[in-house]
Design a protein around this motif. Structure first.
Motif, mmCIF file in Angstrom:
data_model
loop_
_atom_site.group_PDB
_atom_site.id
_atom_site.type_symbol
_atom_site.label_atom_id
_atom_site.label_comp_id
_atom_site.label_asym_id
_atom_site.label_seq_id
_atom_site.Cartn_x
_atom_site.Cartn_y
_atom_site.Cartn_z
ATOM 1 N N HIS A 1 4.306 -27.274 -3.414
ATOM 2 C CA HIS A 1 5.680 -27.424 -3.901
ATOM 3 C C HIS A 1 5.713 -26.998 -5.372
ATOM 4 O O HIS A 1 4.663 -26.940 -6.031
ATOM 5 N N CYS B 1 1.135 -31.785 -3.488
ATOM 6 C CA CYS B 1 2.194 -32.222 -4.402
ATOM 7 C C CYS B 1 2.131 -33.757 -4.532
ATOM 8 O O CYS B 1 1.712 -34.435 -3.585
ATOM 9 N N CYS C 1 4.285 -35.717 -3.995
ATOM 10 C CA CYS C 1 5.052 -36.318 -2.894
ATOM 11 C C CYS C 1 4.261 -36.375 -1.599
ATOM 12 O O CYS C 1 4.687 -37.001 -0.630
ATOM 13 N N GLY D 1 11.916 -29.691 -7.403
ATOM 14 C CA GLY D 1 10.468 -29.892 -7.536
ATOM 15 C C GLY D 1 9.731 -29.882 -6.217
ATOM 16 O O GLY D 1 8.516 -29.683 -6.189
ATOM 17 N N HIS D 2 10.457 -30.085 -5.113
ATOM 18 C CA HIS D 2 9.782 -30.149 -3.819
ATOM 19 C C HIS D 2 10.150 -28.973 -2.917
ATOM 20 O O HIS D 2 10.022 -29.037 -1.698
HETATM 21 ZN ZN LIG Z 1 6.654 -32.376 -3.296
#
Ligand SMILES: [Zn+2]
Length: 313
Positions: A166, A159, A161, A142-143
């Protein structure tokens, strides 16, 4: 216990709330069910070596790398219970691998497309899930960097995160919700002033061509990532999709994903058409939840009457 539900709470308070919630539920259910086995499937990156949470952006938003000992906290709070805390992907992989139709595969990959997005490979015969020596993790796709084009051209999207562009920025539930909000702000008609995943699902079901085009745009970066998985790991014989985005959009989502995989193609492979890819890329039934089923089976193997008869790492 998440930033989206309690936007003003800091991470440490959210962690305390999670501990309190889990301990409360464990107390209530262990009494009702007359068992002391507690299994938790958690949407957070858990270092398999230490058991500590190292990241949880879908829950707690962008943070510095975490080192949160959730297991230690719940055991201290309720030592009478035997606790098992699994990452939700690991739990889903265990749950899916127990299905008889997958038993003879060398390896399969479970791909969860829910509020977050990640993957886990498992060898159904042994239950082995390999983990990185460097991070104690596996399959955090996912990243990875990704790109997304819809309408006027490419988009640049943060994202959950904290990074930019991403795979989760465009293909996870949180990413899709953000993209829909942006389209809603731009006056997108098929969103009918309701820029939500539920409206996307309705418009896709009603065969709205622009909604279908948007669906193809959000499955495209995932299609490319899954082709990379198949190109790199020859032993992955099945890709099994789980999670709220896949369940919510159903057959249309799978058709779009398979069509994108077929359109990009896999060099030298006999898999050509969407129907060919459908032989190895499938959706797991949402019920029983593979995550809960897998977490429960892990708890049973770790703490049940035959504990020790089965090891998976
Ligand atoms: Zn991410």
């Amino acid at each position: 216990m998440s930033t989206s539900r309690f936007p003003t709470a800091d991470v440490s308070s959210l962690q305390d709330m999670l501990v309190e919630y889990l301990v409360g539920e464990a107390r209530r259910l262990s009494e009702a069910e007359e068992t002391n086995l507690v299994a938790v499937s958690l949407g957070a990156a858990i270092d398999a070596g230490t058991g500590r949470i190292v990241g949880a952006s879908p829950l707690w938003g962008p943070t510095e790398p975490l080192d949160f000992d959730l297991y230690g906290r719940v055991v201290d709070a309720l030592p009478a219970c035997s606790w098992t805390i699994e990452n939700d992907l690991t739990a889903a992989a265990l749950g899916v691998a127990m299905r008889p139709e997958f038993a003879a595969l060398r390896r399969l990959a479970v791909v969860a497309v829910g509020s977050g997005l990640a993957m886990r490979t498992i060898e159904p015969g042994s239950g082995r899930i390999s983990m990185s020596k460097h991070s104690g993790l596996q399959g955090e796709i996912g990243h990875l960097p990704a790109s997304f084009a819809f309408g006027e051209g490419g988009w640049s999207v943060r994202c959950p995160c904290g990074g930019f562009n991403h795979l989760s920025s465009f293909a996870s539930g949180q990413g899709i919700a953000y993209l829909l909000k942006e389209l809603g702000n731009a006056g997108c008609e098929w969103l009918a002033r309701d820029p939500t995943p539920a409206q996307l699902s309705r418009a896709v079901r009603a065969a709205n061509p622009e909604a279908r085009e948007f669906l193809d745009a959000i499955t495209d970066p995932l299609a490319q990532a899954l082709l990379a998985v198949l190109a790199i790991d020859a032993e992955v014989e099945r890709l099994v999709l789980v999670g709220g985005v896949v369940d919510g959009l159903g057959d249309a989502y799978m058709r779009s994903l398979l069509t994108n995989m077929s359109r990009h193609g896999l060099y030298g492979s006999r898999l050509k058409s969407p129907a060919d890819f459908a032989e190895i890329v499938c959706q797991a039934p949402a019920h029983p939840s593979p995550m809960l089923f897998g977490a429960a089976s892990a708890a049973w193997s770790l703490h049940g009457p035959e504990a020790g008869a089965y090891t998976r790492r």
